[in-house]
Design an enzyme around this catalytic site. Structure first.
Site, PDB file in Angstrom:
ATOM      1  N   GLY A   1       9.837  -7.025  35.969  1.00 27.30           N
ATOM      2  CA  GLY A   1      10.952  -6.303  36.589  1.00 27.30           C
ATOM      3  C   GLY A   1      12.140  -6.240  35.643  1.00 27.30           C
TER       4      GLY A   1
ATOM      5  N   GLU B   1       4.788   9.230   2.106  1.00 22.67           N
ATOM      6  CA  GLU B   1       6.005   9.747   1.481  1.00 22.67           C
ATOM      7  C   GLU B   1       6.810  10.482   2.542  1.00 22.67           C
ATOM      8  OE1 GLU B   1       5.095  12.142  -1.961  1.00 22.67           O
ATOM      9  OE2 GLU B   1       3.718  10.623  -2.767  1.00 22.67           O
TER      10      GLU B   1
ATOM     11  N   PHE C   1       0.865  -1.181   0.000  1.00 25.38           N
ATOM     12  CA  PHE C   1       0.000   0.000   0.000  1.00 25.38           C
ATOM     13  C   PHE C   1       0.904   1.234   0.000  1.00 25.38           C
ATOM     14  CE2 PHE C   1      -2.498   3.023   2.723  1.00 25.38           C
ATOM     15  CZ  PHE C   1      -3.672   3.072   1.994  1.00 25.38           C
TER      16      PHE C   1
ATOM     17  N   THR D   1       5.141  -1.409   3.943  1.00 24.15           N
ATOM     18  CA  THR D   1       5.184  -2.789   4.448  1.00 24.15           C
ATOM     19  C   THR D   1       5.056  -3.801   3.308  1.00 24.15           C
ATOM     20  OG1 THR D   1       4.055  -1.946   6.394  1.00 24.15           O
ATOM     21  CG2 THR D   1       4.116  -4.332   6.162  1.00 24.15           C
TER      22      THR D   1
ATOM     23  N   GLU E   1      -0.611   3.404  10.231  1.00 23.78           N
ATOM     24  CA  GLU E   1      -2.001   3.446   9.720  1.00 23.78           C
ATOM     25  C   GLU E   1      -2.858   4.447  10.495  1.00 23.78           C
ATOM     26  OE1 GLU E   1      -4.036   0.097   8.169  1.00 23.78           O
ATOM     27  OE2 GLU E   1      -2.187  -1.012   7.808  1.00 23.78           O
TER      28      GLU E   1
HETATM   29  N1  CAA Z   1     -13.664   7.516   3.209  1.00 21.46           N
HETATM   30  C1  CAA Z   1     -14.059   8.137   2.078  1.00 21.46           C
HETATM   31  N2  CAA Z   1     -13.757   9.451   1.818  1.00 21.46           N
HETATM   32  C2  CAA Z   1     -13.033  10.098   2.749  1.00 21.46           C
HETATM   33  C3  CAA Z   1     -12.587   9.500   3.936  1.00 21.46           C
HETATM   34  C4  CAA Z   1     -12.943   8.147   4.168  1.00 21.46           C
HETATM   35  N3  CAA Z   1     -12.565   7.498   5.266  1.00 21.46           N
HETATM   36  N4  CAA Z   1     -11.888  10.403   4.649  1.00 21.46           N
HETATM   37  C5  CAA Z   1     -11.882  11.533   3.944  1.00 21.46           C
HETATM   38  N5  CAA Z   1     -12.573  11.350   2.793  1.00 21.46           N
HETATM   39  C6  CAA Z   1     -12.871  12.347   1.739  1.00 21.46           C
HETATM   40  C7  CAA Z   1     -13.581  13.555   2.320  1.00 21.46           C
HETATM   41  O1  CAA Z   1     -14.982  13.346   2.356  1.00 21.46           O
HETATM   42  C8  CAA Z   1     -13.194  14.652   1.339  1.00 21.46           C
HETATM   43  O2  CAA Z   1     -14.023  14.523   0.191  1.00 21.46           O
HETATM   44  P1  CAA Z   1     -14.436  15.822  -0.692  1.00 21.46           P
HETATM   45  O3  CAA Z   1     -13.173  16.317  -1.301  1.00 21.46           O
HETATM   46  O4  CAA Z   1     -15.390  15.287  -1.710  1.00 21.46           O
HETATM   47  O5  CAA Z   1     -15.035  16.818   0.250  1.00 21.46           O
HETATM   48  C9  CAA Z   1     -11.772  14.270   0.959  1.00 21.46           C
HETATM   49  O6  CAA Z   1     -11.635  12.865   1.228  1.00 21.46           O
HETATM   50  C10 CAA Z   1     -10.736  15.026   1.765  1.00 21.46           C
HETATM   51  O7  CAA Z   1     -11.029  14.788   3.137  1.00 21.46           O
HETATM   52  P2  CAA Z   1     -10.439  15.698   4.293  1.00 21.46           P
HETATM   53  O8  CAA Z   1     -10.622  17.139   3.919  1.00 21.46           O
HETATM   54  O9  CAA Z   1     -10.955  15.215   5.591  1.00 21.46           O
HETATM   55  O10 CAA Z   1      -8.872  15.356   4.151  1.00 21.46           O
HETATM   56  P3  CAA Z   1      -7.618  15.887   4.972  1.00 21.46           P
HETATM   57  O11 CAA Z   1      -6.539  16.226   4.020  1.00 21.46           O
HETATM   58  O12 CAA Z   1      -8.038  16.889   5.994  1.00 21.46           O
HETATM   59  O13 CAA Z   1      -7.068  14.551   5.699  1.00 21.46           O
HETATM   60  C11 CAA Z   1      -6.940  12.821   7.319  1.00 21.46           C
HETATM   61  C12 CAA Z   1      -7.826  13.769   6.485  1.00 21.46           C
HETATM   62  C13 CAA Z   1      -7.930  12.010   8.155  1.00 21.46           C
HETATM   63  C14 CAA Z   1      -6.005  13.551   8.256  1.00 21.46           C
HETATM   64  C15 CAA Z   1      -6.154  11.886   6.368  1.00 21.46           C
HETATM   65  O14 CAA Z   1      -5.146  12.599   5.676  1.00 21.46           O
HETATM   66  C16 CAA Z   1      -5.504  10.734   7.097  1.00 21.46           C
HETATM   67  O15 CAA Z   1      -6.173   9.748   7.457  1.00 21.46           O
HETATM   68  N6  CAA Z   1      -4.151  10.782   7.302  1.00 21.46           N
HETATM   69  C17 CAA Z   1      -3.413   9.674   7.890  1.00 21.46           C
HETATM   70  C18 CAA Z   1      -2.915   8.775   6.798  1.00 21.46           C
HETATM   71  C19 CAA Z   1      -2.400   7.467   7.341  1.00 21.46           C
HETATM   72  O16 CAA Z   1      -3.039   6.820   8.156  1.00 21.46           O
HETATM   73  N7  CAA Z   1      -1.234   7.037   6.846  1.00 21.46           N
HETATM   74  C20 CAA Z   1      -0.634   5.797   7.229  1.00 21.46           C
HETATM   75  C21 CAA Z   1      -0.558   4.893   6.051  1.00 21.46           C
HETATM   76  S1  CAA Z   1       0.203   3.368   6.508  1.00 21.46           S
HETATM   77  C22 CAA Z   1       1.301   3.067   5.268  1.00 21.46           C
HETATM   78  O17 CAA Z   1       1.280   3.686   4.258  1.00 21.46           O
HETATM   79  C23 CAA Z   1       2.341   2.025   5.494  1.00 21.46           C
HETATM   80  C24 CAA Z   1       1.948   0.649   5.139  1.00 21.46           C
HETATM   81  O18 CAA Z   1       2.671  -0.050   4.512  1.00 21.46           O
HETATM   82  C25 CAA Z   1       0.673   0.113   5.638  1.00 21.46           C
END
Ligand code: CAA
Length: 387
Positions: free
Chosen positions: A346, A129, A125, A162, A370
């Site tokens: 301990g 970045e 996934f 991962t 995540e």
């Molecule tokens: N489902 C569907 N749509 C969603 C959503 C969800 N869960 N969350 C947000 N959206 C949509 C919103 O409705 C919005 O839609 P519109 O443009 O139509 O209005 C759009 O996405 C933007 O939403 P936000 O304005 O809320 O977005 P934001 O920039 O403020 O960010 C955030 C929101 C929750 C902080 C998000 O950026 C976030 O979850 N960040 C953390 C990311 C994360 O968990 N990263 C770890 C990844 S793990 C990995 O990559 C390593 C691996 O190997 C597993």
């Protein structure tokens, strides 16, 4: 609404099978794999043979055709013994094969799912970045469409990915910027990038505090070309696809927290029943039994929160808020139980010879990966404040 997440006979059988496998096949190797930061192809293949991949993917695509509660149970039981092996299964199911199952075309499903569901291949996934972790829309990786060759051309990089650089890695779902929306915001799309594509360089990231037997990679894309059909979902839907996948991923990371907490409790209880201080067993000291009581209470609460969130998903009900709550609470419970467990051990708990030391380190990832604890509070806050 009646919530029905009582364990069925089939789930109990699955739990017992995975518990036995984890105790017999993973536990004896976990310490050495952790110390040497080694990903085990052998254990991954064995987990594939046991049917721990493609768990909620229908059998027609090579999956196990089970439900999400069964998947969460499997991750919980693996994490009870070793977080690294649980991570391989959690990520390849939820964010790996999940991407194809929920968003792929029929052709994409048929091409990739059989390998991902059998343990012959892993899919990663690619969201984070160097400068886009919590702020996942700040992606600098770009993709443009070359009309001349009918290909997408990707440039940029990803970090902390991962399952991306093992001998079994088959590819990555990559979020890239593909333009601007009519109101001037960044438009992102998702792409399926096979690991053998020219222009992709993958570097292993070593020296981690935790999950040291799970593989983590850094990816670089330089004029990487993939066919037009390798877009996942519609152009412009990248961020929403990634966010929806993370909602599901958070259930399995929650299960890792729950399993780790339970494992730390198991270790601490066993030690407390064995060790004698001041003329009695440790657990006979009230101060120690109170610690065990607090651990057991939080584990019970975490399990109920996680199973309810999973039940909601399984029954096609909104579950984003509950998944964020479950992941956050399970992560905090894991850290609490690992710390209290270590306290019961301990000074022995500080030594690598004792598994609780590894549990203590492995728990730290859960408050960051995540979705950090802070991001999850933002997600929950958005849900509760708008209701
Ligand atoms: N489902 C569907 N749509 C969603 C959503 C969800 N869960 N969350 C947000 N959206 C949509 C919103 O409705 C919005 O839609 P519109 O443009 O139509 O209005 C759009 O996405 C933007 O939403 P936000 O304005 O809320 O977005 P934001 O920039 O403020 O960010 C955030 C929101 C929750 C902080 C998000 O950026 C976030 O979850 N960040 C953390 C990311 C994360 O968990 N990263 C770890 C990844 S793990 C990995 O990559 C390593 C691996 O190997 C597993």
């Amino acid at each position: 609404m009646a919530y029905e997440f009582q364990e069925t006979e089939e789930m109990t059988l699955l739990r017992d099978t995975v518990r036995k496998f984890a105790r017999e096949q993973i536990a004896p190797k976990a310490r050495e794999l952790d110390e040497t930061e080694t990903f085990s192809v052998e254990i991954t293949k064995a987990m594939g043979e046991l049917g721990l991949f493609g768990m909620f993917v229908p059998t027609e695509y090579g999956g196990q055709g089970l439900d999400h509660l069964s998947f969460v149970t499997v991750v919980e039981e693996l994490a009870r013994i070793d977080a690294s092996q649980a991570a391989v299964v959690a990520v390849n199911n939820s964010l790996g094969s999940g991407a194809f199952y929920y968003f792929g075309t029929e052709e994409q499903k048929r091409k990739y799912l059989p390998d991902l569901c059998s343990g012959n291949g892993l899919w990663s996934f690619g969201l984070s970045e160097a400068e886009a972790g919590c702020d996942a829309q700040a992606s600098k990786t770009t993709a443009y469409f070359d009309n001349g060759t009918n290909e997408w051309v990707i440039n940029g990089s990803k970090m902390w990915i991962t399952n991306s650089c093992t001998p079994l890695s088959l590819g990555i779902t990559v979020q890239a910027v593909t333009g601007r929306t009519p109101d001037g915001r960044v438009e992102t799309s998702c792409f399926l990038v096979p690991t053998n594509t020219k222009g992709l360089t993958i570097k292993p990231m070593k020296g981690k505090l935790m999950w040291r037997a799970s593989d983590t990679g850094e990816l670089y894309f330089k004029d990487l070309r993939i066919p037009a059909k390798n877009i996942l979902g519609d152009k412009g839907m990248g961020f929403k696809i990634m966010m929806q996948m993370l909602d599901g991923g958070r259930l399995s990371i929650g299960a890792m927290g729950l399993g780790l907490a339970q494992g730390a409790f198991d270790l601490a209880l066993e030690y407390a029943k064995d060790r004698v201080t001041f003329g009695k067993k440790l657990y006979e000291h009230q101060v120690i039994s109170f610690k065990l009581a607090d651990m057991a209470m939080r584990i019970e609460a975490a399990r109920n929160l996680l199973y309810k969130a999973t039940w909601l998903r399984q029954n096609n009900k909104p579950y984003g808020k509950e998944a964020a709550m479950a992941k956050l609470y399970c992560a905090e419970t894991a850290e609490f139980c690992a710390r209290e467990g270590q306290q019961i051990f301990g000074a022995y708990g500080l030594m690598k010879e004792y598994d609780i030391e590894r549990f203590y380190r492995d728990a730290t990832l859960l408050r960051i990966g995540e979705g950090t604890n802070e991001i999850l509070r933002i997600v929950i806050g958005k849900h509760v404040c708008r209701s």
